[in-house]
Design a protein around this motif. Sequence first.
Motif, PDB file in Angstrom:
ATOM      1  N   UNK A 139       0.839  -1.202   0.000  1.00 20.93           N
ATOM      2  CA  UNK A 139       0.000   0.000   0.000  1.00 20.93           C
ATOM      3  C   UNK A 139       0.876   1.255   0.000  1.00 20.93           C
ATOM      4  N   UNK A 140       1.900   1.263   0.843  1.00 25.97           N
ATOM      5  CA  UNK A 140       2.782   2.417   0.898  1.00 25.97           C
ATOM      6  C   UNK A 140       3.728   2.507  -0.294  1.00 25.97           C
ATOM      7  N   UNK A 141       4.146   1.357  -0.792  1.00 21.06           N
ATOM      8  CA  UNK A 141       5.041   1.296  -1.957  1.00 21.06           C
ATOM      9  C   UNK A 141       6.245   2.241  -1.850  1.00 21.06           C
ATOM     10  N   UNK A 142       7.065   2.065  -0.820  1.00 23.16           N
ATOM     11  CA  UNK A 142       8.213   2.952  -0.660  1.00 23.16           C
ATOM     12  C   UNK A 142       9.302   2.665  -1.693  1.00 23.16           C
ATOM     13  N   UNK A 143       9.979   3.727  -2.108  1.00 23.04           N
ATOM     14  CA  UNK A 143      11.123   3.575  -3.011  1.00 23.04           C
ATOM     15  C   UNK A 143      12.371   4.038  -2.272  1.00 23.04           C
ATOM     16  N   UNK A 144      13.501   3.489  -2.670  1.00 23.05           N
ATOM     17  CA  UNK A 144      14.763   3.845  -2.017  1.00 23.05           C
ATOM     18  C   UNK A 144      14.934   5.360  -2.010  1.00 23.05           C
ATOM     19  N   UNK A 145      15.444   5.855  -0.890  1.00 27.71           N
ATOM     20  CA  UNK A 145      15.743   7.276  -0.660  1.00 27.71           C
ATOM     21  C   UNK A 145      14.514   8.121  -0.349  1.00 27.71           C
ATOM     22  N   UNK A 146      13.334   7.530  -0.383  1.00 29.48           N
ATOM     23  CA  UNK A 146      12.149   8.276   0.031  1.00 29.48           C
ATOM     24  C   UNK A 146      12.103   8.365   1.565  1.00 29.48           C
ATOM     25  N   UNK A 147      11.311   9.323   2.047  1.00 31.55           N
ATOM     26  CA  UNK A 147      11.103   9.451   3.485  1.00 31.55           C
ATOM     27  C   UNK A 147       9.811   8.748   3.881  1.00 31.55           C
ATOM     28  N   UNK A 148       9.929   7.832   4.839  1.00 29.37           N
ATOM     29  CA  UNK A 148       8.780   7.089   5.344  1.00 29.37           C
ATOM     30  C   UNK A 148       8.552   7.492   6.799  1.00 29.37           C
ATOM     31  N   UNK A 149       7.340   7.881   7.118  1.00 31.57           N
ATOM     32  CA  UNK A 149       6.977   8.155   8.510  1.00 31.57           C
ATOM     33  C   UNK A 149       6.005   7.081   8.959  1.00 31.57           C
ATOM     34  N   UNK A 150       6.201   6.584  10.167  1.00 35.64           N
ATOM     35  CA  UNK A 150       5.258   5.616  10.726  1.00 35.64           C
ATOM     36  C   UNK A 150       4.848   6.111  12.109  1.00 35.64           C
ATOM     37  N   UNK A 151       3.546   6.048  12.376  1.00 39.11           N
ATOM     38  CA  UNK A 151       3.061   6.465  13.696  1.00 39.11           C
ATOM     39  C   UNK A 151       2.894   5.245  14.588  1.00 39.11           C
ATOM     40  N   UNK A 152       2.775   5.498  15.892  1.00 34.56           N
ATOM     41  CA  UNK A 152       2.821   4.399  16.865  1.00 34.56           C
ATOM     42  C   UNK A 152       4.024   3.528  16.541  1.00 34.56           C
ATOM     43  N   UNK A 153       5.137   4.180  16.309  1.00 31.31           N
ATOM     44  CA  UNK A 153       6.315   3.523  15.730  1.00 31.31           C
ATOM     45  C   UNK A 153       6.963   2.535  16.678  1.00 31.31           C
ATOM     46  N   UNK A 154       6.689   2.660  17.962  1.00 30.67           N
ATOM     47  CA  UNK A 154       7.255   1.711  18.912  1.00 30.67           C
ATOM     48  C   UNK A 154       6.333   0.509  19.106  1.00 30.67           C
ATOM     49  N   UNK A 155       5.200   0.527  18.430  1.00 34.28           N
ATOM     50  CA  UNK A 155       4.218  -0.533  18.608  1.00 34.28           C
ATOM     51  C   UNK A 155       4.563  -1.794  17.840  1.00 34.28           C
ATOM     52  N   UNK A 156       3.686  -2.773  17.975  1.00 35.86           N
ATOM     53  CA  UNK A 156       3.951  -4.088  17.396  1.00 35.86           C
ATOM     54  C   UNK A 156       4.088  -4.011  15.884  1.00 35.86           C
ATOM     55  N   UNK A 158       4.348  -0.889  14.134  1.00 32.73           N
ATOM     56  CA  UNK A 158       5.206   0.229  13.759  1.00 32.73           C
ATOM     57  C   UNK A 158       6.686  -0.069  13.819  1.00 32.73           C
ATOM     58  N   UNK A 159       7.124  -0.788  14.846  1.00 33.05           N
ATOM     59  CA  UNK A 159       8.566  -0.990  14.965  1.00 33.05           C
ATOM     60  C   UNK A 159       9.093  -1.885  13.839  1.00 33.05           C
ATOM     61  N   UNK A 160       8.194  -2.696  13.266  1.00 25.46           N
ATOM     62  CA  UNK A 160       8.584  -3.528  12.124  1.00 25.46           C
ATOM     63  C   UNK A 160       8.502  -2.738  10.817  1.00 25.46           C
ATOM     64  N   UNK A 161       7.475  -1.900  10.685  1.00 25.85           N
ATOM     65  CA  UNK A 161       7.355  -1.056   9.486  1.00 25.85           C
ATOM     66  C   UNK A 161       8.640  -0.258   9.272  1.00 25.85           C
ATOM     67  N   UNK A 162       9.093   0.377  10.352  1.00 31.31           N
ATOM     68  CA  UNK A 162      10.292   1.204  10.226  1.00 31.31           C
ATOM     69  C   UNK A 162      11.508   0.401   9.800  1.00 31.31           C
ATOM     70  N   UNK A 163      11.640  -0.785  10.349  1.00 31.42           N
ATOM     71  CA  UNK A 163      12.811  -1.595  10.011  1.00 31.42           C
ATOM     72  C   UNK A 163      12.737  -2.134   8.581  1.00 31.42           C
ATOM     73  N   UNK A 164      11.532  -2.488   8.140  1.00 28.98           N
ATOM     74  CA  UNK A 164      11.404  -2.950   6.744  1.00 28.98           C
ATOM     75  C   UNK A 164      11.709  -1.788   5.791  1.00 28.98           C
ATOM     76  N   UNK A 165      11.224  -0.594   6.154  1.00 27.74           N
ATOM     77  CA  UNK A 165      11.489   0.575   5.298  1.00 27.74           C
ATOM     78  C   UNK A 165      12.985   0.862   5.222  1.00 27.74           C
ATOM     79  N   UNK A 166      13.689   0.669   6.325  1.00 24.70           N
ATOM     80  CA  UNK A 166      15.146   0.851   6.298  1.00 24.70           C
ATOM     81  C   UNK A 166      15.778  -0.166   5.345  1.00 24.70           C
ATOM     82  N   UNK A 167      15.290  -1.403   5.390  1.00 25.73           N
ATOM     83  CA  UNK A 167      15.825  -2.420   4.471  1.00 25.73           C
ATOM     84  C   UNK A 167      15.614  -2.027   3.012  1.00 25.73           C
TER      85      UNK A 167
END
Lengths: 334, 334
Positions: A139-156, A158-167
Amino acid sequence: MSTNTRVLIRNLPKEKLAVTDYELVESPMPSPADGEVLCQTLAIGVGAGARAGLQGSASYAGAPQTGIVMNGQTISRVVESRAAGLNKDDLVVCGSGWQAFAAHPAKAVTRVPAIDDPAHYVGALGTNGLTAYFGLLRVGEPKASETVVVSAAAGSVGHLVGQIAKLKGCRVVGTCGSDEKGARLVSELGFDASVNYKDGDFRAALKAACPDGIDVYFDNTGGDVLGAVLFRMNTFGRIACCGVVSQYDTSNPAGGPRGVPGLLVNKRIRMQGFLVFDYASEYATARETMLGWIKTGAIHALQDEFKGLAQAPAAFVDLLAGGNIGTRIIRVAS
Amino acid sequence: MSTNTRVLIRNLPKEKLAVTDYELVESPMPSPADGEVLCQTLAIGVGAGARAGLQGSASYAGAPQTGIVMNGQTISRVVESRAAGLNKDDLVVCGSGWQAFAAHPAKAVTRVPAIDDPAHYVGALGTNGLTAYFGLLRVGEPKASETVVVSAAAGSVGHLVGQIAKLKGCRVVGTCGSDEKGARLVSELGFDASVNYKDGDFRAALKAACPDGIDVYFDNTGGDVLGAVLFRMNTFGRIACCGVVSQYDTSNPAGGPRGVPGLLVNKRIRMQGFLVFDYASEYATARETMLGWIKTGAIHALQDEFKGLAQAPAAFVDLLAGGNIGTRIIRVAS
């Protein structure tokens, strides 16, 4: 093992959920019918989304009821099988909810391979992790070098969304409700920055953390965070609408964010809701991918545990107040 | 022809736009530089979206200014060419705005073939028609037998959206602000039903008009109509966010609709803003298709005319009050 411990919904909360909205009861042990398996609950995943199920017909979970077992995804062990293809001691993912044992038809459980800690199956390899995976990537379809924001980022989720986006090569910013959580997102999980939404100057802090604007927003909260993010979205940005935790713990949800639909038009933003269940046919592949990331250490799947069914209501109430970092799990048996 | 009649923006309205926010002036006739053409305005298309351009930096049109010619798409005739490839008497689509003549660089105009009524080039074959075409087909993605709702359905964009959706085999329901308009949508343009949003029982009427729910909503208005439609959207529905006419004629836009993002999640709704300019590379093909539909009578491109530049402010104010059916056009010359 002659009785089954269960946690029932006693009241449907009008405002904030309380532990007294639940009651712990002892019931007869269920016995599996032909084609069924009796499953012992090892661990239960607790997600904020379950709060919506107590709110009324607006939820995907259907109309709420009292007197029933609280719902929840579980990782369970088959203790008795009357179903072909399933054997005693098999590990299965199922929806037993907050109870020690449940009988399920074979088709209602998914057998999964043994791993070091089966509780991951209700975390990074369960609904929460799959939600992060499909919501971000499809749904988000992130591309390399884009900025991704995730809310409730420390949650179950969110904390995975952020790490996948980093990958995927993105700049990742998480919003959460405490500076301590935010610091852990950066130091332990590799987020580029975090912003505390309770800060008086949240909008300015968000802007500073996203100097190139926001391309993808994974929204777990709705409410004020969504409103603030909308004003920082870039042209052709995507918002993956995953949950509305800011609105769950009330029976009188707030109005929608200003900027909808005006900003959507001007910036050509796509805002799309999703439920992980729509991707069920692809769970196995996604689980394999996630498990690979966990095994190599590319992703840290944090667990935040309570022990025993008696603690389940407190674990949930605390979760809704933002007490967790990572996946909230109730360990029931080993 | 020694002077040029122009309509300038005199004031930026704080609340409702008034004819006195404009002034008619006589200016020297522009003369084309090398590589430019002098264009005589034949007709100007007036769309509600232009109101956003007077509102401030939130608009795609950039920051508003006073003392400049009011913007608008025009169909014009080349009266003098100093540009290779363009000749006297060529018909061109350009953005002269509210003035009788304008000089444009060759690349700022699009030569178009002669047709019976060139004013269609600022209606069904212009920005309004292309907006209907791309917004419905690319963003709304209607499938045969789905229910499509369009707001401001009697407007320049809306009346075409509904007809294109009918060509695609959809059930089509239009919302508008008068019973008379609604009746014409059904009797003249083939809509299946219309609903007057000013009705006290609008939500019930919308529900009755959409017994199978709503699959695609082409939103020209935002505000209360969007809020009501959201609650009737089907799972996996699409909302094409085209404009926010309910919020244009004010400098204090209302909050967003309840149900965003909660309903988007539960129903997996996709809500996507778009601007027609993003499809510029495909205009020629779309114009051909639309012209074919007009010629065969598959689509009725309604025009609602005012005559003369002096009437332009009144034409726009009346449009914002919902006075038009079809494309509002100011005929300037023939």
